[in-house]
Design a protein around this motif. Structure first.
Motif, mmCIF file in Angstrom:
data_model
loop_
_atom_site.group_PDB
_atom_site.id
_atom_site.type_symbol
_atom_site.label_atom_id
_atom_site.label_comp_id
_atom_site.label_asym_id
_atom_site.label_seq_id
_atom_site.Cartn_x
_atom_site.Cartn_y
_atom_site.Cartn_z
ATOM 1 N N GLU A 1 -7.807 94.694 32.071
ATOM 2 C CA GLU A 1 -6.564 95.257 31.556
ATOM 3 C C GLU A 1 -5.351 94.368 31.849
ATOM 4 N N SER A 2 -5.302 93.794 33.043
ATOM 5 C CA SER A 2 -4.164 92.942 33.409
ATOM 6 C C SER A 2 -4.056 91.743 32.474
ATOM 7 N N LYS A 3 -5.186 91.179 32.127
ATOM 8 C CA LYS A 3 -5.177 90.025 31.233
ATOM 9 C C LYS A 3 -4.709 90.433 29.842
ATOM 10 N N ARG A 4 -5.145 91.592 29.370
ATOM 11 C CA ARG A 4 -4.733 92.069 28.048
ATOM 12 C C ARG A 4 -3.225 92.346 28.006
ATOM 13 N N ILE A 5 -2.686 92.926 29.088
ATOM 14 C CA ILE A 5 -1.246 93.170 29.161
ATOM 15 C C ILE A 5 -0.483 91.845 29.133
ATOM 16 N N PHE A 6 -0.973 90.880 29.908
ATOM 17 C CA PHE A 6 -0.357 89.552 29.961
ATOM 18 C C PHE A 6 -0.377 88.912 28.563
ATOM 19 N N GLN A 7 -1.471 89.041 27.870
ATOM 20 C CA GLN A 7 -1.586 88.470 26.525
ATOM 21 C C GLN A 7 -0.570 89.091 25.571
ATOM 22 N N ASN A 8 -0.367 90.376 25.660
ATOM 23 C CA ASN A 8 0.603 91.053 24.792
ATOM 24 C C ASN A 8 2.038 90.631 25.107
ATOM 25 N N VAL A 9 2.320 90.387 26.382
ATOM 26 C CA VAL A 9 3.641 89.875 26.768
ATOM 27 C C VAL A 9 3.879 88.507 26.126
ATOM 28 N N LEU A 10 2.852 87.657 26.163
ATOM 29 C CA LEU A 10 2.949 86.325 25.562
ATOM 30 C C LEU A 10 3.145 86.426 24.052
ATOM 31 N N ARG A 11 2.417 87.316 23.418
ATOM 32 C CA ARG A 11 2.539 87.488 21.963
ATOM 33 C C ARG A 11 3.967 87.853 21.566
ATOM 34 N N LYS A 12 4.582 88.745 22.344
ATOM 35 C CA LYS A 12 5.946 89.183 22.033
ATOM 36 C C LYS A 12 6.970 88.069 22.227
ATOM 37 N N ALA A 13 6.647 87.100 23.072
ATOM 38 C CA ALA A 13 7.588 86.011 23.359
ATOM 39 C C ALA A 13 7.476 84.858 22.367
ATOM 40 N N MET A 14 6.473 84.889 21.519
ATOM 41 C CA MET A 14 6.259 83.795 20.569
ATOM 42 C C MET A 14 7.354 83.777 19.501
ATOM 43 N N LYS A 15 7.763 82.570 19.074
ATOM 44 C CA LYS A 15 8.788 82.394 18.054
ATOM 45 C C LYS A 15 8.239 81.580 16.888
ATOM 46 N N ILE A 16 8.569 82.009 15.691
ATOM 47 C CA ILE A 16 8.152 81.283 14.497
ATOM 48 C C ILE A 16 9.095 80.107 14.268
ATOM 49 N N GLY A 17 8.594 79.020 13.706
ATOM 50 C CA GLY A 17 9.432 77.871 13.389
ATOM 51 C C GLY A 17 10.284 78.149 12.160
ATOM 52 N N ALA A 18 11.447 77.538 12.096
ATOM 53 C CA ALA A 18 12.354 77.738 10.962
ATOM 54 C C ALA A 18 11.896 76.933 9.743
ATOM 55 N N ALA A 19 12.080 77.525 8.571
ATOM 56 C CA ALA A 19 11.879 76.813 7.302
ATOM 57 C C ALA A 19 13.264 76.532 6.737
ATOM 58 N N ASP A 20 13.840 75.410 7.149
ATOM 59 C CA ASP A 20 15.182 75.047 6.705
ATOM 60 C C ASP A 20 15.117 74.295 5.376
ATOM 61 N N VAL A 21 16.258 74.240 4.681
ATOM 62 C CA VAL A 21 16.316 73.538 3.397
ATOM 63 C C VAL A 21 17.409 72.488 3.460
ATOM 64 N N ASN A 22 17.250 71.443 2.658
ATOM 65 C CA ASN A 22 18.220 70.348 2.633
ATOM 66 C C ASN A 22 18.792 70.178 1.232
#
Length: 593
Positions: free
Chosen positions: A125-146
């Motif tokens: 359970e501790s590992k699963r909780i830790f994994q969910n914390v990591l998932r929430k902290a993930m950020k998607i990269g920006a798709a910028d335009v020029n």
């Protein structure tokens, strides 16, 4: 922010779909929205690949250009968000997409430290909780335009001007503004007051109560003065600049906008010293304008500074970020050697991987009249020479994005077109020129190449989308720094190189980024003096003398800088000093008569 680097725009087609390939890993990248034909064809291709129904937007439809851009950006936004959500929900199994996300992160990342710690946890359970914390902290990269601000062709229908709202740059901007993307538009290649004024009414670029934006403005600039002038103009319109993206004038890919001898180090130092003062000045103006629109903003919006152009090692990356207090660095041309990230056809990829320093050069091939980073083995240049041999120089000019010449016509035409070159050569033949003068002028005219087709051809070849009778000639415009890479690479290899996990240079000897740029500027000055040898005006003489003076001041700046920083920052510090003296000697040998 997940990563400390971004991938800048790479021509028209080379990074047109790069966000689809890297955004899910938290890596930000930029695509060009100049060519709506390319954009429409890429939307059709990728929607078919993902099993979606594609509805074309024909040129007969009103405002088709902006609608095509909006449709493609909406598709990208939905697709990369779906990719990211699927990645987040995948299992933490070695080799999985979510593991790849974390393994690509820099060693300094707290998120990566957390991932490595979690992987050592026993199942439960501790590992699963830790994994969910990591998932929430993930950020998607920006798709910028020029958008190249000055590539803003006026459009006509049956000889009648369609209005300022339908110029190329403004229609492209509207396409981004109306899209669902929450990212940035990067305005490059100088100031366009008509375009900048057009931004003002769009609410998407206004701040919320926390001084955050749905859509942001980034200015790509080559010096502080230009950045200040443009940002102040925009602030008076109620438009905030969220980032200044500083690009080396010569040590970059694409068009090379040389400064008046100002080198990257001194330019970055000026930004570092004056950024707080500039932020305060801009906010005072900005806040006042917003108040007139009924918005009372008390919190200063964020304003970042980044740099790109010729960076090649992890040591340079770390030094630039820390010493000049930057948010990210840009790595563009090296990703042309990463097939899973950019669209380079196999022939061109093989030639790039085998290229040497002498294969990269500054040319006058761009129809915009700006120096252009060129590659000797491009098929576009071979095709250009074949047309000259056949007595039919110039291209058919089917896309007309770079039409800006009215020397012979009422409506602008492109200097790389067959129409223009035929008329210009005819004029040269009627002039009283010597044989040598005629040859020199003829070469200047016929050096121009079609970039509209050439910078898209590689993507069409890679995806096997070339249409009958469509040109297969490839133009590519990497920066000279690419000469030090000598292979094609996987994404994890290039990212590993950026963060110092691996060294892709092998035994290749490469001077420091500052030294490389300095030598490019000295070579540029040398060519300018040679070009002006027989027609040097007093104004040009003063300009070249000032250019030389600035380079000497830049050398002094680097000497003092190298003395101040720890030896570990520059592994070859002794060599840096020796190379500076060699460069100074070469510079002072140049005589401006």
């Amino acid at each position: 922010m997940s990563h400390t680097f971004h991938i800048p725009v790479l021509g028209l087609g080379y990074s047109i779909d790069t966000p689809l390939k890297v955004a899910r890993y938290g890596i930000s990248s930029t695509l060009s929205i100049v060519d709506d034909d390319l954009i429409e064809r890429m939307r059709a291709y990728h929607m078919a690949e993902s099993g979606q129904q594609y509805f074309p937007i024909p040129k007969t439809e009103a405002d088709y250009r902006s609608k095509r851009i909006t449709a493609y950006l909406n598709f990208l936004n939905q697709e990369i968000n779906d990719q990211f959500e699927n990645l987040k929900q995948s299992s933490f199994i070695p080799g999985s997409e979510i593991c790849k996300y974390f393994e690509l992160l820099p060693e300094s990342s707290s998120l990566k430290h957390g991932y490595e710690l979690m992987m050592e946890y026993p199942e439960g359970e501790s590992k699963r909780i830790f994994q969910n914390v990591l998932r929430k902290a993930m950020k998607i990269g920006a798709a910028d335009v020029n958008i190249m601000a000055k590539v803003d062709k006026l459009n006509f229908v049956n000889g009648s001007y369609t209005g300022d709202e339908n110029t190329d740059a403004i229609a492209a901007f509207r396409g981004f503004a109306n899209s669902s993307l929450n990212s940035s538009v990067i305005l490059s290649a100088g100031m366009n007051p008509r375009l900048y004024s057009y931004i003002e009414p769009f609410d998407e670029f206004l701040p919320d109560d926390h001084a955050r934006f749905k859509k942001k403005i980034i200015l790509k600039v080559s010096d502080f003065r230009s950045a200040s002038i443009q940002a102040k103009f925009l602030a008076k319109k109620g438009v905030w600049v969220s980032e200044f993206r500083i690009e080396s004038g010569l040590n970059c890919g694409g068009h090379a906008f040389a400064t008046e001898g100002y080198l990257l180090g001194p330019i970055l130092e000026e930004f570092k010293d004056k950024k707080i003062q500039l932020l305060d000045e801009l906010f005072t103006t900005y806040k006042s304008v917003l108040l007139q629109r009924g918005i009372d903003l008390n919190q200063k919006p964020a304003q970042k500074i980044s740099v790109q152009g010729g960076i090649g090692t992890a040591e340079e990356q770390i030094f630039l970020l820390k010493h000049y207090q930057l948010s990210t660095t840009g790595w563009g041309s090296p990703f042309l050697l990463v097939p899973e990230v950019t669209n380079v056809d196999q022939r061109t990829l093989d030639h790039l991987a085998a290229a040497k320093e002498e294969d990269f050069y500054l040319s006058n091939s761009s129809p915009l009249g700006v120096r252009f980073n060129s590659f000797k083995n491009s098929t576009a240049d071979l095709e250009r020479m074949r047309r000259i041999e056949k007595g039919r120089p110039g291209s058919a000019c089917t896309k007309k994005y770079l039409c800006n010449n009215t020397e012979f016509t009422i409506e602008p035409i492109c200097t790389a077109s067959r129409q223009y070159q035929h008329l210009k050569i005819k004029q040269l033949k009627s002039a009283a020129l010597t044989k040598a003068e005629y040859k020199a002028e003829f070469n200047k005219v016929t050096e121009k190449v079609c970039l509209c087709e050439g910078l898209c051809a590689s993507a069409y070849l890679k995806y096997e989308m070339i249409q009958p009778k469509e040109s297969k000639a490839v133009s590519i415009c990497p920066g000279p720094n690419l000469a030090y890479f000598n292979n094609s690479y996987a994404l994890h290899d290039m990212v590993g190189h950026i963060y110092g996990k691996v060294n892709l240079f092998g035994d290749n000897h490469r001077p420091h980024v500052f030294i490389n740029e300095l030598n490019l500027y000295i070579n540029y000055l040398q060519s300018e003096i040679k070009d002006q040898l027989f027609s040097l005006t007093d104004k040009k003489r003063k300009q070249l003398a000032n250019f030389k003076m600035q380079l000497n001041e830049g050398i002094e700046y680097y000497k003092n800088l190298f003395k101040q920083v720890p030896d570990s920052t520059f592994p070859n510090i002794k060599e840096c000093f020796n190379l500076l003296e060699t460069s100074r000697f070469k510079l002072n040998q140049l005589t401006i008569i």
